[in-house]
Design an enzyme around this catalytic site. Structure first.
Site, PDB file in Angstrom:
ATOM      1  N   THR A  71       0.832  -1.211   0.000  1.00  0.00           N
ATOM      2  CA  THR A  71       0.000   0.000   0.000  1.00  0.00           C
ATOM      3  C   THR A  71       0.864   1.256   0.000  1.00  0.00           C
ATOM      4  O   THR A  71       0.604   2.205  -0.751  1.00  0.00           O
ATOM      5  CB  THR A  71      -0.951   0.002   1.214  1.00  0.00           C
ATOM      6  OG1 THR A  71      -1.830  -1.127   1.113  1.00  0.00           O
ATOM      7  CG2 THR A  71      -1.766   1.277   1.259  1.00  0.00           C
ATOM      8  N   ASN A 163      -5.247 -11.013  -7.124  1.00  0.00           N
ATOM      9  CA  ASN A 163      -5.254 -11.603  -5.792  1.00  0.00           C
ATOM     10  C   ASN A 163      -6.479 -12.465  -5.525  1.00  0.00           C
ATOM     11  O   ASN A 163      -6.438 -13.358  -4.685  1.00  0.00           O
ATOM     12  CB  ASN A 163      -5.162 -10.500  -4.725  1.00  0.00           C
ATOM     13  CG  ASN A 163      -6.220  -9.431  -4.908  1.00  0.00           C
ATOM     14  OD1 ASN A 163      -6.373  -8.872  -5.991  1.00  0.00           O
ATOM     15  ND2 ASN A 163      -6.961  -9.128  -3.855  1.00  0.00           N
ATOM     16  N   GLN A 195       1.271 -10.510  -5.800  1.00  0.00           N
ATOM     17  CA  GLN A 195       0.988 -11.948  -5.903  1.00  0.00           C
ATOM     18  C   GLN A 195       1.986 -12.681  -6.800  1.00  0.00           C
ATOM     19  O   GLN A 195       2.015 -13.910  -6.816  1.00  0.00           O
ATOM     20  CB  GLN A 195      -0.431 -12.166  -6.433  1.00  0.00           C
ATOM     21  CG  GLN A 195      -1.522 -11.641  -5.518  1.00  0.00           C
ATOM     22  CD  GLN A 195      -1.556 -12.340  -4.165  1.00  0.00           C
ATOM     23  OE1 GLN A 195      -1.092 -13.470  -4.010  1.00  0.00           O
ATOM     24  NE2 GLN A 195      -2.100 -11.660  -3.172  1.00  0.00           N
ATOM     25  N   SER A 215       4.961  -6.894  -1.353  1.00  0.00           N
ATOM     26  CA  SER A 215       4.646  -6.983   0.074  1.00  0.00           C
ATOM     27  C   SER A 215       5.209  -8.277   0.640  1.00  0.00           C
ATOM     28  O   SER A 215       4.912  -9.361   0.131  1.00  0.00           O
ATOM     29  CB  SER A 215       3.124  -6.935   0.280  1.00  0.00           C
ATOM     30  OG  SER A 215       2.810  -6.789   1.635  1.00  0.00           O
ATOM     31  N   HIS A 217       4.621  -9.952   3.455  1.00  0.00           N
ATOM     32  CA  HIS A 217       3.780 -10.911   4.174  1.00  0.00           C
ATOM     33  C   HIS A 217       2.977 -11.810   3.253  1.00  0.00           C
ATOM     34  O   HIS A 217       2.348 -12.764   3.705  1.00  0.00           O
ATOM     35  CB  HIS A 217       2.861 -10.184   5.173  1.00  0.00           C
ATOM     36  CG  HIS A 217       1.672  -9.516   4.561  1.00  0.00           C
ATOM     37  ND1 HIS A 217       0.436 -10.109   4.504  1.00  0.00           N
ATOM     38  CD2 HIS A 217       1.531  -8.291   4.009  1.00  0.00           C
ATOM     39  CE1 HIS A 217      -0.424  -9.278   3.943  1.00  0.00           C
ATOM     40  NE2 HIS A 217       0.218  -8.167   3.631  1.00  0.00           N
ATOM     41  N   THR A 253      13.350   5.479  10.331  1.00  0.00           N
ATOM     42  CA  THR A 253      14.306   4.427  10.672  1.00  0.00           C
ATOM     43  C   THR A 253      13.851   3.102  10.080  1.00  0.00           C
ATOM     44  O   THR A 253      12.689   2.709  10.205  1.00  0.00           O
ATOM     45  CB  THR A 253      14.440   4.301  12.196  1.00  0.00           C
ATOM     46  OG1 THR A 253      14.854   5.560  12.728  1.00  0.00           O
ATOM     47  CG2 THR A 253      15.448   3.239  12.568  1.00  0.00           C
ATOM     48  N   CYS A 342      -9.154  -7.634   2.353  1.00  0.00           N
ATOM     49  CA  CYS A 342      -9.466  -6.239   2.671  1.00  0.00           C
ATOM     50  C   CYS A 342     -10.957  -5.952   2.549  1.00  0.00           C
ATOM     51  O   CYS A 342     -11.452  -4.978   3.094  1.00  0.00           O
ATOM     52  CB  CYS A 342      -8.698  -5.304   1.749  1.00  0.00           C
ATOM     53  SG  CYS A 342      -6.907  -5.495   1.859  1.00  0.00           S
TER      54      CYS A 342
END
Length: 768
Positions: A71, A163, A195, A215, A217, A253, A342
């Site tokens: 995102t 997805n 994906q 992404s 995860h 950071t 989502c």
């Protein structure tokens, strides 16, 4: 063992990724911006992971930024491209800023993309039209449409693989369309690679892709870490300004534990460890496909397998909703989804499948099954066994179109469609049943059920004629003529005595009897059907005369408003104040009521029963309530004006600690599983150490709640009834319904079985 088949939503973290993250947090915890040795080690680790990411993605040039996930990557890419478009427009420079009209995105794109386009388009004042690129029935972009619109587009956003469906985009085709444009007309191109990572070669540089977010995860790294590829020469505007980290491209950071974990995943991918090759993944999908087809013979796949990722299957089962299928799989400890995680909580049809042109019946029952490339053979074997068990559970409950081996059904079952209720009264001993207030949306399911059970259909009854639609009773009767009791009926379906116009006195269903009571008001022919067993009256099916929180409207042409009050008084005289009333509409999931409960919430009803209003005054007061009736939330005609002003809602939740305490203090407490039979059939229930001889475990599906109400309402008001289900939603409805009817000791287990520890289990045979 949980079978997790929702990898497109997120994945577990690889063991070596967890170890890498822990090592960074424990030992190499330095800030990579520090110039001392600890900081230099952190910097070296980050550089190593970035270099590995370049090799895995096959990009020698351009930027690779570490950020929080896709995102943020999408936001950064869109901001960068649109900022460049605005600068060109402001400078009146030659290039794509001239004559721009569109910002384009694939119609099946993740919602983050069009939302980002609209957001930055508005904030930057570009005032371009955000427009969806159509897709075909195969889920792929319409390249002819893109070719016509691309010359006036400032940005094109597509995804590498979808997805929800797993459809792989024709990136080469899109690249060819964009490459055919003059350089000054070529839009910026972003490809969502989420994906595709670990599953597809993307060839980012060769295809001329400007931006590609990823992404972690979605590929066995933790949440909160991702990558953004930016082509060399593509414009860039930082989304986050601050300390100048990531070469001043992304301040803040760095997430060193996430970077280390992502590096471990990329290492496994690069070295061929833990991840299966393409042929193996295809073989896994074939085995899952066969198991699904065995379990659900009428299954339809929603995307062509040869165009999809080998790790994704999207399917529908005609006649079964997505929610039913998700509950079914979840009971078997198989985790699947109805689409994008989502959007899963919004209970709406998939916009992806709608964009592909699938009919509403197919989108309403769609389920996504996805696994990760690190899946092994044992996992797939167990997944296939569980899927087939789900099919068996449906066949036992007459929910499969073929091969049913039903368990005998008995009692009262409720079906609901947009607030309208249909009732099925079945008697296992006599193998006879009655349907009350049939609904057209349920005809296929009910006819399948009757045929599957082999029960004689004694009658199909309406409680009244309808003011806004025709009854579906005739079509239900026509669907199962071989099982329908012979003989003539009146207009509402009640059988007549052979050769005469007299109505039979009662419908006999074994030890149960159904009698009729005319109660004109809502309509002139409104009728209550009274169900008796060996002990007396159990349930009154009252149609729309009395609903939870409302009285049925009486402003139809066929209504009898001046008879309404006297009908209510007659109903009270026959059934009494505490008999269970089963309505034809229930807009708030209250399930049933009693005249005693409704009198407390509906002053007009109380006045009618006490006789403080005559028939004319009652009709006038009621007409005032119905003068401006709005449509229901389902956009259907409201069948009654709500008289109790607010929803009945009290806190009924107990957590595990409170439940244990409650069971210790109340040996006669009941634990009641309100999941449907096909769910109960599949799962072992977690046990509680304190479960003593007095505690009673009871299986009462929510659809059968009304069948149990007469018994529960006869219990002492302080005897605890603790309802539970998968998530706590259905059990909360049951507890609220009991509280509203006066049983104050009704509770729901907070979070349901999803939060219940599973150290031990009890077999469903212990249900009583």
């Amino acid at each position: 063992m949980e079978i997790y088949l929702d990898a497109n939503a997120t994945t577990p973290v690889l063991a070596q990724a967890r170890a890498a993250a822990m090592a960074v947090m424990d030992q190499d915890f330095g800030n990579p911006s520090s110039i001392h040795s600890t900081g230099l080690k952190a910097r070296a680790l980050m550089d190593t992971v970035r270099a590995r990411a370049r090799r895995v993605l096959g990009v020698a040039t351009g930027e690779l930024l570490f950020l929080s996930g896709a995102t943020e990557g999408i936001q950064t890419a869109v901001l960068s491209a649109l900022s460049a478009l605005r600068q060109r427009r402001d400078e009146d420079a030659p290039g794509p800023a001239r004559d721009l009209r569109w910002l384009l995105y694939g119609a099946t794109e993740h919602k983050a993309v069009p939302e980002a386009l609209r957001h930055w388009n508005r904030l930057l004042g570009l005032d371009l039209e955000v427009k969806a690129i159509p897709v075909g029935r195969d889920g792929r972009h319409d390249l002819d449409w893109l070719r016509a619109h691309a010359p006036q587009a400032g940005m094109v956003c597509t995804m590498a693989a979808n997805n929800e469906t797993g459809v792989i985009s024709d990136l080469d085709g899109i690249a060819a369309v964009l490459a055919s444009l003059e350089a000054t007309q070529r839009p910026f191109w972003m490809v969502d690679g989420v994906q595709a990572l670990g599953k597809l070669p993307l060839r980012l540089e060769a295809r001329g892709i400007d931006y590609a977010p990823f992404s972690g995860h979605k590929l066995y790294a933790p949440k909160g870490i991702g990558l953004l590829y930016v082509r060399a020469g593509a414009p860039f505007t930082p989304l986050l300004a601050g300390g100048g980290q990531e070469s001043a491209l992304r301040s803040g950071t760095e997430n060193m534990s996430g970077i280390a974990a992502l590096g471990a995943v990329l290492a496994a991918l690069e070295e061929g460890r833990d991840f299966r090759d393409g042929p193996t993944l295809h073989s896994y999908r074939e085995r899952l496909t066969q198991a699904l087809t065995d379990a659900f013979p009428a299954l339809q796949f929603n995307a062509p397998p040869d165009l999809c990722l080998p790790t994704t299957l999207n399917f529908s089962v005609p006649g079964l909703s997505s929610k039913l299928l998700l509950d079914l799989f979840d009971a078997a400890d198989v985790r699947v989804s109805g689409g994008s995680a989502c959007s899963a909580a919004k209970a709406q049809p998939s916009y992806v499948l709608e964009a592909m042109g699938l009919p509403a019946s197919q989108t309403a029952s769609a389920v996504r099954l996805s696994f990760g490339p690190a899946t092994d053979d044992a996992f797939i074997r167990e997944a296939c066994a569980r899927i087939r068990a789900c099919g068996e559970a449906l066949r036992e409950n007459c929910l499969s179109p073929t091969g049913n081996q039903p368990l005998p059904a008995d009692g009262v079952t409720r079906f609901v469609v947009d607030g309208a209720c249909c009732w099925l009264v079945a008697d296992a001993a006599s193998q006879r049943c009655v349907v009350i207030d049939p609904l057209p949306e349920l005809n296929d399911r009910l006819s399948q059920w009757v045929r599957c059970q082999g029960y004689a259909l004694a009658a199909v009854l309406d409680t009244h004629s309808h003011g806004d639609h025709a009854s579906s009773a005739a079509s239900l009767r026509a669907a199962v003529p071989e099982l329908l009791a012979p003989g003539e009926t009146d207009a509402l379906g009640w059988p007549l005595v052979d050769g005469r116009h007299d109505r039979v006195a009662a419908l006999v269903l074994g030890e149960r009897r159904l009698t009729r009571l005319p109660i004109p008001g809502h309509t002139e022919d409104s009728t209550a059907y009274l169900l008796h067993d060996a002990h007396g009256l159990t349930t009154a099916f009252v149609g729309d005369m009395v609903m939870p929180g409302a009285l049925g409207r009486s402003d139809f042409d066929q209504s009898a408003p001046f008879a309404y009050r006297d009908s209510l008084r007659q109903l009270a005289e026959v059934v009494g104040p505490h008999a269970v009333l089963a309505p034809a509409h229930d807009y708030d999931n209250r399930f049933a009521s009693t005249l005693s409960a409704e009198s407390a919430y509906q002053p007009l009803l109380a006045h009618a029963l006490r006789g403080t209003l005559d028939a004319q005054a009652f009709a006038a007061a009621k007409a005032g309530l119905e003068r401006h009736l709005a449509l229901t939330e389902y956009q259907t005609m409201a069948c009654g004006a709500r008289i109790d002003g607010s929803r009945f809602e009290v806190d009924t939740e107990v957590d595990l600690a409170a439940l244990r305490d409650l069971l210790e203090r109340h040996p006669q407490a009941r634990l009641i599983d309100v999941r449907e039979p096909y769910e109960q059939r599949l799962s072992l229930l977690p046990d509680l150490p304190e479960r003593g001889a007095g505690h009673r475990l009871q299986a009462t599906p929510l659809s059968r709640l009304v069948d149990a109400l007469p018994e529960w309402l006869s219990l002492p008001a302080d005897q605890p009834l603790v309802f539970f289900c998968r998530s706590g939603n259905r059990s909360a409805q049951a507890a609220q319904a009991l509280r509203r009817l006066g049983h104050e000791a009704a509770f729901t287990l907070a979070g349901g079985l999803a939060l219940w520890p599973k150290e031990a289990a009890i077999d469903s045979a212990l249900y009583v």
